[in-house]
Design an enzyme around this catalytic site. Structure first.
Site, mmCIF file in Angstrom:
data_model
loop_
_atom_site.group_PDB
_atom_site.id
_atom_site.type_symbol
_atom_site.label_atom_id
_atom_site.label_comp_id
_atom_site.label_asym_id
_atom_site.label_seq_id
_atom_site.Cartn_x
_atom_site.Cartn_y
_atom_site.Cartn_z
ATOM 1 N N GLN A 20 68.012 -5.645 13.612
ATOM 2 C CA GLN A 20 68.513 -6.841 12.939
ATOM 3 C C GLN A 20 68.395 -6.782 11.423
ATOM 4 O O GLN A 20 69.116 -7.520 10.729
ATOM 5 C CB GLN A 20 67.780 -8.070 13.481
ATOM 6 C CG GLN A 20 68.065 -8.321 14.947
ATOM 7 C CD GLN A 20 67.370 -9.542 15.467
ATOM 8 O OE1 GLN A 20 66.221 -9.472 15.922
ATOM 9 N NE2 GLN A 20 68.019 -10.681 15.422
ATOM 10 N N HIS A 121 62.343 -3.760 20.796
ATOM 11 C CA HIS A 121 63.080 -4.996 20.498
ATOM 12 C C HIS A 121 64.564 -4.704 20.616
ATOM 13 O O HIS A 121 65.343 -4.892 19.689
ATOM 14 C CB HIS A 121 62.727 -5.518 19.105
ATOM 15 C CG HIS A 121 63.013 -6.968 18.905
ATOM 16 N ND1 HIS A 121 62.083 -7.885 18.449
ATOM 17 C CD2 HIS A 121 64.151 -7.687 19.099
ATOM 18 C CE1 HIS A 121 62.650 -9.082 18.359
ATOM 19 N NE2 HIS A 121 63.886 -8.984 18.762
ATOM 20 N N ASN A 165 59.689 -7.085 23.647
ATOM 21 C CA ASN A 165 60.116 -8.397 23.195
ATOM 22 C C ASN A 165 61.118 -8.991 24.192
ATOM 23 O O ASN A 165 62.157 -8.409 24.468
ATOM 24 C CB ASN A 165 60.778 -8.333 21.820
ATOM 25 C CG ASN A 165 61.158 -9.733 21.344
ATOM 26 O OD1 ASN A 165 60.286 -10.550 21.059
ATOM 27 N ND2 ASN A 165 62.444 -10.042 21.333
ATOM 28 N N GLU A 166 60.777 -10.165 24.696
ATOM 29 C CA GLU A 166 61.681 -10.975 25.516
ATOM 30 C C GLU A 166 62.300 -10.205 26.691
ATOM 31 O O GLU A 166 63.522 -9.980 26.763
ATOM 32 C CB GLU A 166 62.765 -11.601 24.638
ATOM 33 C CG GLU A 166 62.182 -12.528 23.574
ATOM 34 C CD GLU A 166 63.201 -13.312 22.784
ATOM 35 O OE1 GLU A 166 64.393 -12.993 22.829
ATOM 36 O OE2 GLU A 166 62.793 -14.281 22.109
ATOM 37 N N TYR A 296 62.223 -21.562 21.380
ATOM 38 C CA TYR A 296 63.237 -22.109 20.475
ATOM 39 C C TYR A 296 63.698 -23.501 20.869
ATOM 40 O O TYR A 296 63.881 -24.377 20.022
ATOM 41 C CB TYR A 296 64.457 -21.175 20.398
ATOM 42 C CG TYR A 296 64.177 -19.902 19.652
ATOM 43 C CD1 TYR A 296 63.734 -18.749 20.312
ATOM 44 C CD2 TYR A 296 64.314 -19.841 18.272
ATOM 45 C CE1 TYR A 296 63.450 -17.581 19.624
ATOM 46 C CE2 TYR A 296 64.041 -18.670 17.574
ATOM 47 C CZ TYR A 296 63.606 -17.549 18.264
ATOM 48 O OH TYR A 296 63.323 -16.399 17.579
ATOM 49 N N GLU A 353 57.491 -15.877 18.073
ATOM 50 C CA GLU A 353 58.779 -16.338 17.529
ATOM 51 C C GLU A 353 58.935 -17.827 17.732
ATOM 52 O O GLU A 353 58.763 -18.317 18.853
ATOM 53 C CB GLU A 353 59.972 -15.658 18.216
ATOM 54 C CG GLU A 353 60.256 -14.269 17.785
ATOM 55 C CD GLU A 353 61.480 -13.702 18.478
ATOM 56 O OE1 GLU A 353 62.459 -14.438 18.693
ATOM 57 O OE2 GLU A 353 61.455 -12.517 18.826
ATOM 58 N N TRP A 399 60.195 -17.071 13.257
ATOM 59 C CA TRP A 399 61.427 -16.276 13.229
ATOM 60 C C TRP A 399 62.423 -16.995 12.344
ATOM 61 O O TRP A 399 62.844 -18.113 12.681
ATOM 62 C CB TRP A 399 62.023 -16.104 14.638
ATOM 63 C CG TRP A 399 63.227 -15.215 14.567
ATOM 64 C CD1 TRP A 399 64.520 -15.585 14.342
ATOM 65 C CD2 TRP A 399 63.215 -13.787 14.658
ATOM 66 N NE1 TRP A 399 65.315 -14.492 14.278
ATOM 67 C CE2 TRP A 399 64.556 -13.358 14.463
ATOM 68 C CE3 TRP A 399 62.223 -12.824 14.880
ATOM 69 C CZ2 TRP A 399 64.914 -12.024 14.478
ATOM 70 C CZ3 TRP A 399 62.595 -11.498 14.887
ATOM 71 C CH2 TRP A 399 63.926 -11.112 14.696
ATOM 72 N N GLU A 406 72.145 -11.609 14.042
ATOM 73 C CA GLU A 406 71.739 -12.416 15.183
ATOM 74 C C GLU A 406 72.521 -12.024 16.427
ATOM 75 O O GLU A 406 73.233 -12.822 17.041
ATOM 76 C CB GLU A 406 71.874 -13.904 14.876
ATOM 77 C CG GLU A 406 71.449 -14.847 16.007
ATOM 78 C CD GLU A 406 70.086 -14.539 16.610
ATOM 79 O OE1 GLU A 406 69.159 -14.169 15.843
ATOM 80 O OE2 GLU A 406 69.943 -14.639 17.856
ATOM 81 N N TRP A 407 72.417 -10.739 16.782
ATOM 82 C CA TRP A 407 72.979 -10.222 18.015
ATOM 83 C C TRP A 407 74.452 -10.558 18.211
ATOM 84 O O TRP A 407 75.258 -10.312 17.290
ATOM 85 C CB TRP A 407 72.089 -10.611 19.191
ATOM 86 C CG TRP A 407 70.649 -10.259 18.923
ATOM 87 C CD1 TRP A 407 69.608 -11.117 18.737
ATOM 88 C CD2 TRP A 407 70.090 -8.943 18.770
ATOM 89 N NE1 TRP A 407 68.435 -10.436 18.487
ATOM 90 C CE2 TRP A 407 68.705 -9.097 18.505
ATOM 91 C CE3 TRP A 407 70.609 -7.637 18.836
ATOM 92 C CZ2 TRP A 407 67.854 -8.004 18.291
ATOM 93 C CZ3 TRP A 407 69.775 -6.557 18.612
ATOM 94 C CH2 TRP A 407 68.399 -6.740 18.367
HETATM 95 N N1 LIG Z 1 69.693 -19.527 30.634
HETATM 96 N N2 LIG Z 1 70.922 -19.450 30.801
HETATM 97 N N3 LIG Z 1 71.822 -19.132 29.843
HETATM 98 C C1 LIG Z 1 73.228 -19.123 30.186
HETATM 99 C C2 LIG Z 1 74.114 -18.836 28.996
HETATM 100 O O1 LIG Z 1 73.465 -18.002 28.091
HETATM 101 C C3 LIG Z 1 74.249 -17.608 27.003
HETATM 102 C C4 LIG Z 1 73.400 -17.175 25.834
HETATM 103 O O2 LIG Z 1 72.000 -17.196 26.169
HETATM 104 C C5 LIG Z 1 71.074 -16.890 25.198
HETATM 105 C C6 LIG Z 1 69.749 -17.130 25.493
HETATM 106 C C7 LIG Z 1 68.785 -16.851 24.556
HETATM 107 C C8 LIG Z 1 69.159 -16.338 23.307
HETATM 108 C C9 LIG Z 1 68.129 -16.088 22.312
HETATM 109 C C10 LIG Z 1 68.303 -15.662 21.013
HETATM 110 N N4 LIG Z 1 67.078 -15.667 20.488
HETATM 111 C C11 LIG Z 1 66.707 -15.360 19.086
HETATM 112 C C12 LIG Z 1 66.258 -13.917 19.104
HETATM 113 N N5 LIG Z 1 64.987 -13.756 19.821
HETATM 114 C C13 LIG Z 1 64.571 -12.414 19.454
HETATM 115 C C14 LIG Z 1 65.054 -12.218 18.043
HETATM 116 O O3 LIG Z 1 65.741 -10.994 17.987
HETATM 117 C C15 LIG Z 1 65.990 -13.387 17.738
HETATM 118 O O4 LIG Z 1 67.172 -12.926 17.103
HETATM 119 N N6 LIG Z 1 66.187 -16.009 21.392
HETATM 120 N N7 LIG Z 1 66.818 -16.293 22.503
HETATM 121 C C16 LIG Z 1 70.499 -16.069 23.025
HETATM 122 C C17 LIG Z 1 71.466 -16.357 23.974
#
Ligand SMILES: N=NNCCOCCOc1ccc(-c2cn(C[C@@H]3NC[C@@H](O)[C@H]3O)nn2)cc1
Length: 447
Positions: A20, A121, A165-166, A296, A353, A399, A406-407
């Site tokens: 990132q 990550h 991570n996650e 979050y 985070e 964070w 942001e992905w």
């Molecule tokens: N549960 N059902 N969902 C159904 C539909 O989902 C669609 C999208 O879902 C998600 C769920 C969670 C995330 C997310 C992003 N971050 C932020 C990053 N954390 C690590 C760090 O790199 C930060 O950039 N944390 N969580 C994104 C998208």
């Protein structure tokens, strides 16, 4: 107004991740990662953004550390790009990659900032993905070899390690929902990957203990909270399934040595059959020194038959939302922490985070991100409630230090307390930077 005071030994920090912020994806001997491949596949990332430049922290890390020094943080959470160390995932070690992280870690230590290193990550070497990635149990041993090298290389310099991570994002978001790399949409595959990730975590902790390099190790699951719309059991059960998908599915195996039965049964109904090999659960159930918690957002929800994977729907409560659309739900943060305490006891916790997306731009040299300050105040108040309720919180790491990739949202969504101009790479401290700096200096704030 109230004074929100934190324990005298509270640690404060900021977090980032390699793909990132680093950029320099074709520099320093780095190999290709699955996020290089995924982001360059049309349609996967907003505006076709990718991490080739990002915040250019590979070259600008000294400037970044100066920002952290000014902020007055105790700990900086960063991640290592596996493809910088093993460009092909295994085999030949890339010394230039090790040298970069030595430069970063040495700069942190020179400035009295403790490095907290996330080993994974999300930037898996593409060469391993080409052999099945996390679906292939051979990736488990490849990761342990990578971790072993890092433990030995940075022994005495890095004393806080996070394996993963996650894992919910690595497995389900990336292989069932499919919006992150590598973008599969297969529940059986994703669930089996979640198991391989937990085995990876356990084997890595075993290796860490065996090497005796000193320091502490944990992992950083992401969490959410769904508050039942009513006291009807069907609403309560529906919310517990979503919470269980993030929390119990990953924390029960680590802390209790078994998957939560209610989730196993639900997945079985959906046709999932986990392949658990002899000894896997014992391997996963290794004592960890601390637990990272990422939080979050959350919302109110109720049972809805045949809705999605877990039969629930969100009930719109018109909560304020951040610019990425996530409801602002600090009560969920408190409830997550109380759920973890009630389920797993007194494990030391770092909030690894917590933060918010606000896309404010600089005006006359400053960035007025009052929304982010409000989010921090609300969530740090929720954190102080949890501490007052006996949750063993050791630190808070927001964070993120700076806006970054942001992905799937690319550079359109900004989580930083420092603004980054992606054209000039100029960093600008936001109002939230100054608020957080004062809060760290005081170890309290007034809400
Ligand atoms: N549960 N059902 N969902 C159904 C539909 O989902 C669609 C999208 O879902 C998600 C769920 C969670 C995330 C997310 C992003 N971050 C932020 C990053 N954390 C690590 C760090 O790199 C930060 O950039 N944390 N969580 C994104 C998208």
């Amino acid at each position: 107004m109230a004074i929100i005071q934190f324990p005298k030994d509270m640690k404060w920090g900021t977090a980032t991740a390699s793909y990132q912020i680093e950029g320099a994806t074709n520099e320093g001997g780095r190999g290709v990662s699955i996020w290089d491949t995924f982001s360059k596949t049309p349609g996967n990332v907003v505006n076709g953004d990718n991490g080739d430049v990002a915040c250019d922290s590979y070259h600008r890390y000294e400037e970044d550390v100066e920002l952290m020094k000014d902020l007055g943080i105790d700990v900086y959470r960063f991640s290592v790009a596996w493809p910088r160390i093993f460009p092909n995932g295994t085999g030949e070690v890339n010394q230039e990659g090790l040298d970069y992280y030595h430069r970063l870690v040495d700069k942190l230590l020179e400035n009295g900032i403790e490095p907290m290193c996330t080993l994974y990550h999300w930037d898996l070497p593409q060469a391993l993905q080409d052999k099945g990635g996390w679906a292939n149990r051979e990736t488990i041993d490849a990761f342990v070899d990578y971790a072993e090298l890092m433990f030995k290389e940075f022994s005495g310099k890095i004393n806080k390690w996070l394996t993963l991570n996650e894992p919910w994002c690595i497995s389900f978001l990336s292989n069932y929902i499919g919006v992150h790399a590598p973008g599969n949409q297969d529940l059986q595959l994703a669930t089996q990957i979640s198991h391989h990730l937990l085995v990876t975590h356990g084997k890595t902790v075993q290796k860490f203990r065996e090497l005796g390099v000193g320091g502490e190790i944990g992992f950083a699951p992401n969490t959410t909270w769904l508050e039942p719309y009513s006291n009807r059991q069907e609403d309560i059960d529906a919310c517990n399934r979503e919470i269980g998908w993030y929390i119990e599915w990953f924390m029960d195996p680590v802390f209790k040595g078994s998957y939560p039965d209610f989730m196993v049964e639900w997945f079985k109904k959906k046709g999932v059959e986990l392949d658990i090999q002899d000894g896997d659960m014992e391997t996963i159930n290794q004592p960890v020194d601390f637990l990272g918690i990422n939080y979050y957002t959350g919302h109110i929800a109720r049972y809805k038959e045949n809705e999605g994977l877990l039969d629930w729907e969100m009930v719109e409560m018109n909560y304020d939302r951040t610019d990425i659309g996530w409801p602002i739900f600090p009560e969920g943060f408190y409830n997550v922490l109380m759920r973890v305490k009630d389920s797993y006891g007194d494990i030391p916790i770092y909030i690894t985070e917590n933060g918010s997306c606000y896309n404010d731009e600089p005006e006359n040299g400053s960035v007025k991100d009052s929304g982010r300050i409000n989010y921090l105040q609300q969530h740090l108040t929720a954190l102080s409630r949890a501490i007052a309720s006996g949750v063993n919180v050791k630190g808070y790491i927001t964070w993120s230090l700076m806006d970054n990739f942001e992905w799937a949202e690319g550079y359109t969504m900004r989580f930083g307390i420092v603004h980054v101009n992606y054209r000039t790479l100029e960093r600008t401290k936001k109002d939230s930077f100054y608020w957080y700096k004062q809060t760290i200096a005081n170890n309290w704030f007034e809400n």
